[in-house]
Design a protein around this motif. Structure first.
Motif, PDB file in Angstrom:
ATOM      1  N   THR A  89      39.553  35.993  24.366  1.00 25.07           N
ATOM      2  CA  THR A  89      40.131  36.573  25.738  1.00 25.07           C
ATOM      3  C   THR A  89      40.583  38.119  25.766  1.00 25.07           C
ATOM      4  N   GLY A  90      38.859  38.566  25.514  1.00 27.08           N
ATOM      5  CA  GLY A  90      38.404  40.056  25.893  1.00 27.08           C
ATOM      6  C   GLY A  90      39.492  41.080  24.620  1.00 27.08           C
ATOM      7  N   LEU A  91      39.943  40.704  24.052  1.00 31.36           N
ATOM      8  CA  LEU A  91      40.068  41.465  22.679  1.00 31.36           C
ATOM      9  C   LEU A  91      39.372  41.853  21.619  1.00 31.36           C
ATOM     10  N   LYS A  92      39.217  43.268  21.381  1.00 33.32           N
ATOM     11  CA  LYS A  92      38.036  43.589  19.727  1.00 33.32           C
ATOM     12  C   LYS A  92      38.373  43.411  19.108  1.00 33.32           C
ATOM     13  N   SER A 132      48.938  40.946  32.084  1.00 37.33           N
ATOM     14  CA  SER A 132      47.264  41.112  32.638  1.00 37.33           C
ATOM     15  C   SER A 132      47.746  43.291  33.822  1.00 37.33           C
ATOM     16  N   GLU A 133      48.423  43.041  34.311  1.00 34.58           N
ATOM     17  CA  GLU A 133      49.110  43.597  35.593  1.00 34.58           C
ATOM     18  C   GLU A 133      49.261  45.419  34.331  1.00 34.58           C
ATOM     19  N   SER A 134      50.104  44.930  33.372  1.00 36.00           N
ATOM     20  CA  SER A 134      49.909  46.685  32.796  1.00 36.00           C
ATOM     21  C   SER A 134      48.201  46.531  31.774  1.00 36.00           C
ATOM     22  N   ILE A 135      47.870  46.594  32.167  1.00 32.68           N
ATOM     23  CA  ILE A 135      46.594  46.560  31.515  1.00 32.68           C
ATOM     24  C   ILE A 135      45.839  46.971  32.401  1.00 32.68           C
ATOM     25  N   ILE A 136      46.072  46.319  34.529  1.00 29.57           N
ATOM     26  CA  ILE A 136      45.102  46.818  35.333  1.00 29.57           C
ATOM     27  C   ILE A 136      46.151  48.095  35.779  1.00 29.57           C
ATOM     28  N   LEU A 187      39.574  46.786  24.887  1.00 29.38           N
ATOM     29  CA  LEU A 187      39.182  45.511  25.149  1.00 29.38           C
ATOM     30  C   LEU A 187      37.566  45.318  25.135  1.00 29.38           C
ATOM     31  N   ASN A 188      37.004  44.393  25.770  1.00 29.41           N
ATOM     32  CA  ASN A 188      35.476  43.845  25.786  1.00 29.41           C
ATOM     33  C   ASN A 188      35.832  44.136  27.326  1.00 29.41           C
ATOM     34  N   PRO A 189      34.724  45.074  27.111  1.00 23.45           N
ATOM     35  CA  PRO A 189      34.068  45.379  28.820  1.00 23.45           C
ATOM     36  C   PRO A 189      33.783  43.874  29.191  1.00 23.45           C
ATOM     37  N   ASP A 190      32.648  42.846  29.340  1.00 22.58           N
ATOM     38  CA  ASP A 190      32.669  41.910  29.809  1.00 22.58           C
ATOM     39  C   ASP A 190      34.081  41.726  30.497  1.00 22.58           C
ATOM     40  N   TYR A 191      35.049  41.367  29.364  1.00 19.68           N
ATOM     41  CA  TYR A 191      36.254  41.278  29.915  1.00 19.68           C
ATOM     42  C   TYR A 191      36.831  41.892  30.549  1.00 19.68           C
ATOM     43  N   VAL A 192      37.288  43.058  31.171  1.00 23.35           N
ATOM     44  CA  VAL A 192      37.689  44.354  31.523  1.00 23.35           C
ATOM     45  C   VAL A 192      37.387  44.207  32.667  1.00 23.35           C
ATOM     46  N   VAL A 193      36.080  43.884  32.635  1.00 24.24           N
ATOM     47  CA  VAL A 193      35.851  44.001  34.263  1.00 24.24           C
ATOM     48  C   VAL A 193      35.791  42.601  35.408  1.00 24.24           C
ATOM     49  N   ILE A 208      38.710  40.674  34.094  1.00 23.55           N
ATOM     50  CA  ILE A 208      40.127  40.925  34.907  1.00 23.55           C
ATOM     51  C   ILE A 208      40.400  41.652  35.829  1.00 23.55           C
ATOM     52  N   PHE A 209      39.610  42.852  36.036  1.00 27.54           N
ATOM     53  CA  PHE A 209      40.185  43.615  37.174  1.00 27.54           C
ATOM     54  C   PHE A 209      39.169  43.676  38.556  1.00 27.54           C
ATOM     55  N   LYS A 210      38.491  42.425  38.743  1.00 31.20           N
ATOM     56  CA  LYS A 210      37.976  41.570  40.502  1.00 31.20           C
ATOM     57  C   LYS A 210      38.992  40.587  40.028  1.00 31.20           C
ATOM     58  N   LYS A 211      39.158  39.977  39.424  1.00 29.54           N
ATOM     59  CA  LYS A 211      40.443  38.699  39.313  1.00 29.54           C
ATOM     60  C   LYS A 211      41.927  39.570  39.567  1.00 29.54           C
ATOM     61  N   SER A 212      42.281  40.249  39.450  1.00 27.99           N
ATOM     62  CA  SER A 212      43.720  40.926  39.736  1.00 27.99           C
ATOM     63  C   SER A 212      44.047  42.114  40.752  1.00 27.99           C
ATOM     64  N   THR A 213      42.250  42.927  41.453  1.00 29.59           N
ATOM     65  CA  THR A 213      42.384  43.980  42.640  1.00 29.59           C
ATOM     66  C   THR A 213      41.832  42.927  43.606  1.00 29.59           C
ATOM     67  N   GLY A 214      40.872  42.035  43.191  1.00 33.11           N
ATOM     68  CA  GLY A 214      39.793  41.184  44.557  1.00 33.11           C
ATOM     69  C   GLY A 214      38.164  42.981  44.273  1.00 33.11           C
ATOM     70  N   VAL A 215      38.361  43.829  43.758  1.00 35.06           N
ATOM     71  CA  VAL A 215      37.273  44.863  43.956  1.00 35.06           C
ATOM     72  C   VAL A 215      36.507  44.693  42.378  1.00 35.06           C
ATOM     73  N   SER A 216      35.722  44.971  42.359  1.00 32.98           N
ATOM     74  CA  SER A 216      35.445  45.945  41.097  1.00 32.98           C
ATOM     75  C   SER A 216      35.495  46.797  40.395  1.00 32.98           C
ATOM     76  N   ILE A 217      35.151  47.407  39.189  1.00 31.80           N
ATOM     77  CA  ILE A 217      35.633  48.380  38.999  1.00 31.80           C
ATOM     78  C   ILE A 217      35.065  49.273  39.577  1.00 31.80           C
ATOM     79  N   SER A 218      33.342  49.423  40.206  1.00 28.82           N
ATOM     80  CA  SER A 218      32.689  50.270  40.495  1.00 28.82           C
ATOM     81  C   SER A 218      32.932  50.588  41.762  1.00 28.82           C
ATOM     82  N   ASP A 219      33.141  49.470  42.613  1.00 27.37           N
ATOM     83  CA  ASP A 219      33.572  49.830  44.000  1.00 27.37           C
ATOM     84  C   ASP A 219      35.166  50.504  43.806  1.00 27.37           C
ATOM     85  N   TYR A 220      35.639  50.321  43.127  1.00 29.50           N
ATOM     86  CA  TYR A 220      37.420  51.242  42.585  1.00 29.50           C
ATOM     87  C   TYR A 220      37.270  52.635  42.465  1.00 29.50           C
ATOM     88  N   ILE A 221      36.136  52.570  42.047  1.00 30.17           N
ATOM     89  CA  ILE A 221      36.293  53.993  41.046  1.00 30.17           C
ATOM     90  C   ILE A 221      35.543  54.768  41.913  1.00 30.17           C
TER      91      ILE A 221
END
Length: 521
Positions: free
Chosen positions: A368-371, A416-420, A446-452, A454-467
């Motif tokens: 589930t992405g938790l450490k 997940s919205e609050s995490i985003i 959270l786990n790095p792979d899970y962060v990547v 869930i972020f892409k799923k919620s925002t439609g863009v990757s974390i690197s593109d968002y940064i």
């Protein structure tokens, strides 16, 4: 608590002494009376007294004659003499016999109490000094610091005032402290452990002539009970009495000292065999998963014990994923209740359960992405693992805490919205720093792979593109609203390399930073 015998041929005097003194305040727990030498000897046949208060002049055997007999059979009993005659010959004889004091009748209560207090203080100090020396000897024997040769042990025993023969045998009883029934600070715990030692003396060893209590560690005692040849204890009759006394100790400690003990009675052993028997007792007791509050016989639990079936935990993993804590705890409770009913359950079963259960929970949390290692770090420490696998009760407590912690963490993750939003805020506050997915994952726990993912799923863009987008927007704002140099703007948005910043800016806006400032500034 001390034991006192009052001897006088006049019943009114005996009863008066018994009634006039506050014995419990003096630390006396047993007070018995006798009207002559014969009754006094009968009283000693039932128990050993610490102090005898005796009249000197009695028709059926004088107090001096009685004390001479006591000195021969019970040399550690102290005596306070009473007499109506202040004649030196009596005092001289009393002192020669080793009497503690000589008081004239009628004795004022205050004077008698003061004398009793003094003699008890003397006894207490002598016992403490003797106990320390004797305990040092037994520790050396049990830890095999002394050569295991019988002749060597016998010689050392004699140096400590202990009289044994090559045929002397001792029955060892191992007592281990398992748990406190309430929270205690370090000081209270030390007081309770001291009280536990005293309780073992009073309820068990004091009832067997020549027995000793040895403190092997903070949470372990071993009782050494003489038996068979060269002892007053008949082996056949010893075991039932010893078992009864040990049960009384366990019940008293549970009721008054807020603790649970485990007790295992070994087999009679020669002095040279004691160390080996102690090791066997320890290894046998540590394999018993349901030993708390029970008196066990090593002969009954000489084998390793039974292993119970540890179930497949796939269903439990599904219940955990579904956050069905109540149902999962019910399943665990049902299994462990069955295990509690097994008198000879081996602790190896608990260790197997611990490993499989821990793997199941950690794998489910990581899915589930938790450490998991961070969430459960307190429950996964080596110390907690050792304690959890000592008994079924402790294992159940540990498992319930793990499930409650895991489910609470998973429920917190459901939003997940609050995490985003948390990720976005972190990026916004650290645009001028290195922003890796590992840093971001560590921040939100959270786990790095899970962060990547869930972020892409919620925002439609990757974390690197968002940064990149956020950095370019910040750069645009600085170019328009500040007089910072282009190099300073680049550093402010996390690009210390000016050339690299210019390349990224041109790809994003189709113009150089300088041209953007000219057009929009």
């Amino acid at each position: 608590m001390f034991r006192i015998l009052i001897v006088d041929d006049e019943a009114i005097i005996v009863n008066g002494i018994e009634a006039s003194v506050d014995w419990r305040r003096l630390g006396v727990g047993v007070v018995e009376t006798a009207l002559n030498m014969r009754q006094a000897k009968e009283a000693f046949a039932n128990r050993i007294f610490d102090v005898m208060i005796s009249d000197i002049e009695m028709p059926q055997g004088s107090g001096l004659e009685l004390f001479a007999w006591v000195r021969a059979h019970y040399p550690k009993t102290e005596c306070i003499f009473l007499t109506c005659h202040a004649e030196f010959i009596y005092a001289k004889q009393a002192i020669q016999l080793g009497g503690y004091d000589y008081l004239l009748k009628p004795v004022p209560t205050e004077e008698l109490e003061r004398t009793v207090l003094n003699v008890l203080s003397k006894i207490r100090k002598e016992r403490d000094d003797e106990a320390k020396l004797v305990e040092r000897f037994w520790l050396a024997v049990l830890h095999q610091e002394e050569p295991a040769r019988p002749d060597s042990i016998l010689k050392q025993a004699e140096n400590y005032g202990l009289t044994y023969s090559p045929a002397s045998r001792l029955l060892p009883v191992l007592i281990q402290h398992h748990d406190w029934n309430r929270e205690l600070d370090a000081q209270d715990e030390n007081i309770m452990l001291y009280a536990l030692r005293k309780a073992a003396d009073e309820l068990v060893t004091d009832h067997f002539a020549g027995a000793y209590t040895v403190r092997m560690g903070e949470a372990e005692l071993i009782l050494l009970i003489p038996c068979g040849i060269n002892s007053d204890q008949d082996e056949a009759g010893l075991l039932p009495k010893l078992r009864h006394r040990c049960r009384e100790l366990l019940q008293a400690c549970q009721s008054y000292f807020y603790c649970q003990l485990a007790c295992m009675i070994g087999r009679p052993a020669l002095l040279g065999e004691l160390a080996s028997m102690y090791d066997k007792l320890g290894s046998t007791l540590c394999q018993q998963a349901n030993a708390a509050n029970r008196v066990l016989l090593m002969d009954e639990y000489g084998q390793a014990g039974r292993y119970a079936h540890v179930p497949d935990m796939k269903l439990w993993a599904e219940l955990l994923r579904s956050r069905e804590a109540a149902r999962l705890l019910g399943e665990i409770g049902t299994l462990l209740y069955r295990w509690k009913q097994m008198n000879d359950l081996n602790t190896g079963t608990l260790r197997q359960f611990y490993q499989l259960f821990m793997q199941m929970v950690m794998h489910t949390l990581q899915e589930t992405g938790l450490k998991a290692d961070e969430i459960l770090h307190e429950h996964l420490s080596p110390e907690r693992g050792l304690s959890a696998t000592r008994s079924v009760a402790w294992l159940q407590e540990w498992a319930e805490e793990v499930i409650e912690k895991a489910v609470a963490s998973m429920k917190a993750l459901e939003s997940s919205e609050s995490i985003i939003e948390k990720i976005k805020r972190y990026i916004e506050l650290h645009l001028d720093e290195e922003l890796s997915r590992q840093y971001i994952a560590d921040y939100v726990g959270l786990n790095p792979d899970y962060v990547v993912r869930i972020f892409k799923k919620s925002t439609g863009v990757s974390i690197s593109d968002y940064i990149l987008q956020e950095r370019m927007e910040r750069a645009k704002e600085l170019l328009i609203k500040s007089d910072m140099s282009i190099s300073q703007v680049a550093i402010s948005v996390g690009y210390p390399n000016f050339s690299y910043f210019s390349t990224l800016f041109r790809k994003s806006t189709a113009m150089t930073p300088q041209d953007y400032r000219k057009i929009h500034g």
